[in-house]
Design a protein around this motif. Structure first.
Motif, PDB file in Angstrom:
ATOM      1  N   ILE A   4       6.044   1.000  15.062  1.00  0.00           N
ATOM      2  CA  ILE A   4       7.386   0.762  15.593  1.00  0.00           C
ATOM      3  C   ILE A   4       7.351   0.267  17.034  1.00  0.00           C
ATOM      4  CG2 ILE A   4       9.629   1.821  16.081  1.00  0.00           C
ATOM      5  CD1 ILE A   4       9.131   3.714  13.736  1.00  0.00           C
ATOM      6  N   PHE A   5       6.527   0.892  17.880  1.00  0.00           N
ATOM      7  CA  PHE A   5       6.493   0.508  19.294  1.00  0.00           C
ATOM      8  C   PHE A   5       5.426  -0.532  19.609  1.00  0.00           C
ATOM      9  CE2 PHE A   5       9.166   4.144  19.906  1.00  0.00           C
ATOM     10  CZ  PHE A   5       9.885   3.866  21.052  1.00  0.00           C
ATOM     11  N   GLY A   6       4.454  -0.698  18.722  1.00  0.00           N
ATOM     12  CA  GLY A   6       3.379  -1.642  19.014  1.00  0.00           C
ATOM     13  C   GLY A   6       3.827  -3.076  19.157  1.00  0.00           C
ATOM     14  N   VAL A   7       4.993  -3.423  18.579  1.00  0.00           N
ATOM     15  CA  VAL A   7       5.479  -4.805  18.651  1.00  0.00           C
ATOM     16  C   VAL A   7       6.292  -5.079  19.910  1.00  0.00           C
ATOM     17  CG1 VAL A   7       5.536  -5.011  16.135  1.00  0.00           C
ATOM     18  CG2 VAL A   7       7.589  -4.268  17.355  1.00  0.00           C
ATOM     19  N   PHE A   8       6.626  -4.054  20.697  1.00  0.00           N
ATOM     20  CA  PHE A   8       7.528  -4.248  21.831  1.00  0.00           C
ATOM     21  C   PHE A   8       7.043  -5.288  22.852  1.00  0.00           C
ATOM     22  CE2 PHE A   8      10.818  -0.661  22.179  1.00  0.00           C
ATOM     23  CZ  PHE A   8      11.030  -0.676  20.810  1.00  0.00           C
ATOM     24  N   PRO A   9       5.755  -5.330  23.198  1.00  0.00           N
ATOM     25  CA  PRO A   9       5.332  -6.338  24.175  1.00  0.00           C
ATOM     26  C   PRO A   9       5.537  -7.783  23.723  1.00  0.00           C
ATOM     27  CG  PRO A   9       3.700  -4.602  24.021  1.00  0.00           C
ATOM     28  CD  PRO A   9       4.657  -4.396  22.888  1.00  0.00           C
ATOM     29  N   PHE A  10       5.788  -7.998  22.428  1.00  0.00           N
ATOM     30  CA  PHE A  10       5.938  -9.352  21.904  1.00  0.00           C
ATOM     31  C   PHE A  10       7.396  -9.717  21.631  1.00  0.00           C
ATOM     32  CE2 PHE A  10       1.846  -7.599  20.674  1.00  0.00           C
ATOM     33  CZ  PHE A  10       0.989  -8.533  21.236  1.00  0.00           C
ATOM     34  N   VAL A  11       8.321  -8.879  22.119  1.00  0.00           N
ATOM     35  CA  VAL A  11       9.740  -9.146  21.877  1.00  0.00           C
ATOM     36  C   VAL A  11      10.162 -10.475  22.498  1.00  0.00           C
ATOM     37  CG1 VAL A  11      12.083  -8.390  22.426  1.00  0.00           C
ATOM     38  CG2 VAL A  11      10.419  -6.758  21.535  1.00  0.00           C
ATOM     39  N   ALA A  12       9.730 -10.753  23.734  1.00  0.00           N
ATOM     40  CA  ALA A  12      10.145 -11.996  24.402  1.00  0.00           C
ATOM     41  C   ALA A  12       9.687 -13.237  23.627  1.00  0.00           C
ATOM     42  CB  ALA A  12       9.638 -12.020  25.839  1.00  0.00           C
ATOM     43  N   PRO A  13       8.396 -13.389  23.272  1.00  0.00           N
ATOM     44  CA  PRO A  13       8.004 -14.573  22.497  1.00  0.00           C
ATOM     45  C   PRO A  13       8.618 -14.608  21.105  1.00  0.00           C
ATOM     46  CG  PRO A  13       6.128 -13.086  22.797  1.00  0.00           C
ATOM     47  CD  PRO A  13       7.213 -12.610  23.700  1.00  0.00           C
ATOM     48  N   VAL A  14       8.857 -13.449  20.479  1.00  0.00           N
ATOM     49  CA  VAL A  14       9.525 -13.428  19.177  1.00  0.00           C
ATOM     50  C   VAL A  14      10.941 -13.972  19.302  1.00  0.00           C
ATOM     51  CG1 VAL A  14      10.528 -11.886  17.440  1.00  0.00           C
ATOM     52  CG2 VAL A  14       8.160 -11.587  18.137  1.00  0.00           C
ATOM     53  N   LEU A  15      11.653 -13.558  20.333  1.00  0.00           N
ATOM     54  CA  LEU A  15      13.032 -14.011  20.505  1.00  0.00           C
ATOM     55  C   LEU A  15      13.110 -15.509  20.782  1.00  0.00           C
ATOM     56  CD1 LEU A  15      14.664 -11.103  22.537  1.00  0.00           C
ATOM     57  CD2 LEU A  15      15.065 -11.710  20.157  1.00  0.00           C
ATOM     58  N   ILE A  16      12.118 -16.057  21.445  1.00  0.00           N
ATOM     59  CA  ILE A  16      12.105 -17.504  21.675  1.00  0.00           C
ATOM     60  C   ILE A  16      12.088 -18.244  20.333  1.00  0.00           C
ATOM     61  CG2 ILE A  16      10.699 -19.409  22.562  1.00  0.00           C
ATOM     62  CD1 ILE A  16       9.880 -17.553  24.869  1.00  0.00           C
ATOM     63  N   GLU A  17      11.332 -17.707  19.361  1.00  0.00           N
ATOM     64  CA  GLU A  17      11.315 -18.315  18.031  1.00  0.00           C
ATOM     65  C   GLU A  17      12.662 -18.194  17.321  1.00  0.00           C
ATOM     66  OE1 GLU A  17       8.156 -16.834  15.645  1.00  0.00           O
ATOM     67  OE2 GLU A  17       6.572 -17.712  16.886  1.00  0.00           O
ATOM     68  N   HIS A  18      13.480 -17.211  17.753  1.00  0.00           N
ATOM     69  CA  HIS A  18      14.797 -17.010  17.143  1.00  0.00           C
ATOM     70  C   HIS A  18      15.921 -17.615  17.989  1.00  0.00           C
ATOM     71  CE1 HIS A  18      13.682 -14.282  13.791  1.00  0.00           C
ATOM     72  NE2 HIS A  18      12.668 -13.979  14.572  1.00  0.00           N
ATOM     73  N   GLY A  19      15.566 -18.426  18.987  1.00  0.00           N
ATOM     74  CA  GLY A  19      16.566 -19.163  19.738  1.00  0.00           C
ATOM     75  C   GLY A  19      16.989 -18.567  21.054  1.00  0.00           C
ATOM     76  N   ALA A  20      16.336 -17.497  21.524  1.00  0.00           N
ATOM     77  CA  ALA A  20      16.695 -16.896  22.806  1.00  0.00           C
ATOM     78  C   ALA A  20      15.983 -17.634  23.941  1.00  0.00           C
ATOM     79  CB  ALA A  20      16.342 -15.422  22.818  1.00  0.00           C
ATOM     80  N   ALA A  21      16.400 -17.323  25.182  1.00  0.00           N
ATOM     81  CA  ALA A  21      15.914 -18.085  26.321  1.00  0.00           C
ATOM     82  C   ALA A  21      14.788 -17.408  27.088  1.00  0.00           C
ATOM     83  CB  ALA A  21      17.073 -18.383  27.281  1.00  0.00           C
ATOM     84  N   GLY A  22      14.822 -16.056  27.255  1.00  0.00           N
ATOM     85  CA  GLY A  22      13.792 -15.462  28.093  1.00  0.00           C
ATOM     86  C   GLY A  22      13.919 -13.971  28.272  1.00  0.00           C
ATOM     87  N   ALA A  23      13.591 -13.502  29.512  1.00  0.00           N
ATOM     88  CA  ALA A  23      13.449 -12.079  29.786  1.00  0.00           C
ATOM     89  C   ALA A  23      14.758 -11.309  29.641  1.00  0.00           C
ATOM     90  CB  ALA A  23      12.890 -11.884  31.196  1.00  0.00           C
ATOM     91  N   PHE A  24      15.893 -11.938  29.990  1.00  0.00           N
ATOM     92  CA  PHE A  24      17.168 -11.221  29.912  1.00  0.00           C
ATOM     93  C   PHE A  24      17.481 -10.811  28.479  1.00  0.00           C
ATOM     94  CE2 PHE A  24      21.863 -11.314  29.501  1.00  0.00           C
ATOM     95  CZ  PHE A  24      22.135 -10.224  30.313  1.00  0.00           C
ATOM     96  N   GLN A  25      17.336 -11.745  27.544  1.00  0.00           N
ATOM     97  CA  GLN A  25      17.599 -11.432  26.134  1.00  0.00           C
ATOM     98  C   GLN A  25      16.587 -10.421  25.596  1.00  0.00           C
ATOM     99  OE1 GLN A  25      17.621 -14.426  27.442  1.00  0.00           O
ATOM    100  NE2 GLN A  25      19.477 -15.519  26.798  1.00  0.00           N
ATOM    101  N   ALA A  26      15.332 -10.509  26.060  1.00  0.00           N
ATOM    102  CA  ALA A  26      14.331  -9.534  25.642  1.00  0.00           C
ATOM    103  C   ALA A  26      14.709  -8.137  26.123  1.00  0.00           C
ATOM    104  CB  ALA A  26      12.958  -9.928  26.177  1.00  0.00           C
ATOM    105  N   GLY A  27      15.196  -8.038  27.367  1.00  0.00           N
ATOM    106  CA  GLY A  27      15.633  -6.754  27.889  1.00  0.00           C
ATOM    107  C   GLY A  27      16.792  -6.178  27.094  1.00  0.00           C
ATOM    108  N   LEU A  28      17.750  -7.029  26.729  1.00  0.00           N
ATOM    109  CA  LEU A  28      18.888  -6.563  25.929  1.00  0.00           C
ATOM    110  C   LEU A  28      18.432  -6.070  24.560  1.00  0.00           C
ATOM    111  CD1 LEU A  28      21.670  -9.238  26.645  1.00  0.00           C
ATOM    112  CD2 LEU A  28      21.531  -6.892  27.497  1.00  0.00           C
ATOM    113  N   THR A  29      17.481  -6.776  23.975  1.00  0.00           N
ATOM    114  CA  THR A  29      17.014  -6.401  22.641  1.00  0.00           C
ATOM    115  C   THR A  29      16.295  -5.062  22.660  1.00  0.00           C
ATOM    116  OG1 THR A  29      16.827  -8.733  22.007  1.00  0.00           O
ATOM    117  CG2 THR A  29      15.578  -7.136  20.705  1.00  0.00           C
ATOM    118  N   ILE A  30      15.434  -4.850  23.637  1.00  0.00           N
ATOM    119  CA  ILE A  30      14.742  -3.568  23.735  1.00  0.00           C
ATOM    120  C   ILE A  30      15.735  -2.459  24.085  1.00  0.00           C
ATOM    121  CG2 ILE A  30      12.957  -2.288  24.969  1.00  0.00           C
ATOM    122  CD1 ILE A  30      11.463  -4.952  25.278  1.00  0.00           C
TER     123      ILE A  30
END
Length: 381
Positions: A219-245
């Motif tokens: 469950i937590f092992g994927v957290f460091p990859f949230v930012a690059p995962v979100l880029i593949e889903h159309g997000a822009a960067g660190a702000f969206q990654a922070g919101l997702t976490i």
């Protein structure tokens, strides 16, 4: 309530410093001129020492007193965060994170063990869930604040904020927890071995520890990859990654609001099954090409499911060895963070060769079955 509030502040500081790194990894990688995969190791640099130091800190808490250990750990955590803030190179940032993680490991397990000492079992899951709410708020704040501040002012400002916040909470703990009266006992290798042997003679212990290690890995092992995962889903960067976490933590807040009803309706074993299933199905959604807000919503559901499973496991862990509760909770936390520390290393390799969709597909399927398997094995013992 005063004790849980003070311990909650300490847990908040530990969780805040843990989750600040994840949304900023792409920014840290660019600034320090390393790859995202190398930057992701900064997460493991916190979580692996956190896990391994439990072997030392658990018996220390049983011997010198759990409240004393919390105060000591907060002080050294402050120093480690300060070093991370001013460190000039990737290697020195890594060293600061290692020091911070090693002593942050003395806070949450010792706090839960102290709650176990003070609160009767029938009310303990509710009390731990209140403490857990503070930890969740720390995770949520750490990820959301770091994502927003890092884009505006840089990642060092985020580490500086974490340092100042932890220093204030350390001061509050030094004053407030000084009232706690705890008996001391001998601190020796032989005594530590005796305490761990007491924990491991319970046949349920290994299954509890294996379950939380799997939680950390899956469950937590994927957290460091949230930012690059979100880029593949159309997000822009660190702000969206922070919101997702942060959405994951919001799921935990929702859980804390309804925990009493869930216990009454599902019982502990039902909560384990439903929690693992909810988190696993949420991660399966991320394997498909959905918009990034759907990914954030999936993390919210995953957070709700995770805390259903994890809070139940925490309560089970407080009863594995009542005479060595600090050591039991130390092994519990060590197992959990070993899983978290292995995750980024393993998933970095897997995602490089397969991409993120197969990774989340596999993680989702395994997580969905975790609660069912664990409930059956632990209950049998």
């Amino acid at each position: 309530m005063r004790l849980i509030f003070l311990l909650g502040l300490a847990g908040f500081a530990s969780a805040f410093s843990l989750r600040t790194t994840d949304p900023m990894l792409t920014l840290i990688a660019d600034d320090l001129e390393v790859t995202v995969r190398q930057a992701a190791l900064l997460a493991s640099a916190y979580t692996l020492p956190y896990a391994l130091m439990q072997i030392v800190l658990g018996p220390v808490g049983d011997a010198i007193g759990k409240s004393r250990l919390v105060r000591l750990a907060l002080a050294v955590l402050t120093v480690g965060l300060a070093l991370s803030t001013i460190a000039p190179t990737y290697g020195t940032v890594m060293a600061g994170r290692i020091l911070a993680g090693a002593f942050a490991g003395g806070i949450i397990p010792a706090s839960m063990a102290l709650i176990g000492d003070r609160v009767p079992y029938e009310e303990r899951q509710i009390a731990i869930s209140r403490f857990l709410l503070a930890v969740i708020l720390g995770q949520m704040s750490g990820s959301a604040v770091s994502g927003a501040l890092a884009e505006a002012f840089g990642w060092r400002v985020v580490f500086g904020l974490s340092t100042g916040l932890t220093a204030l909470i350390c001061a509050a703990a030094l004053i407030g927890l000084a009232r706690e009266v705890e008996t001391r006992s001998p601190l020796s290798v032989a005594e530590a071995q005796r305490r761990y042997a007491t924990v491991l003679t319970n046949p349920a212990s290994l299954f509890v520890f294996a379950t939380v290690a799997a939680e950390g890995l899956l469950i937590f092992g994927v957290f460091p990859f949230v930012a690059p995962v979100l880029i593949e889903h159309g997000a822009a960067g660190a702000f969206q990654a922070g919101l997702t976490i942060a959405a994951f933590a919001i799921g935990g807040v929702f859980y804390s609001a309804v925990v009493r009803r869930l216990i009454a309706s599902l019982g502990q074993w039902g909560m384990m099954k439903a929690g693992g299933l909810a988190a696993g199905l949420a991660y399966l959604v991320i394997a498909f090409p959905v918009p990034w807000p759907v990914v954030s919503l999936a993390f919210l559901v995953a957070g709700f499911g995770f805390y259903m499973l994890h809070n139940t496991m925490q309560t089970q862990a407080t009863e594995l060895a009542p005479t060595a509760r600090g050591s039991a909770l130390a092994l519990f936390a060590s197992s959990f963070f070993i899983g978290q520390g292995i995750g980024p290393v393993l998933y970095g390799y897997i995602s490089t060769h397969t991409g993120f969709a197969p990774l989340f597909l596999g993680v989702g399927l395994l997580t969905a079955g975790l609660g069912f398997a664990s409930a059956r094995l632990i209950r049998r013992r």
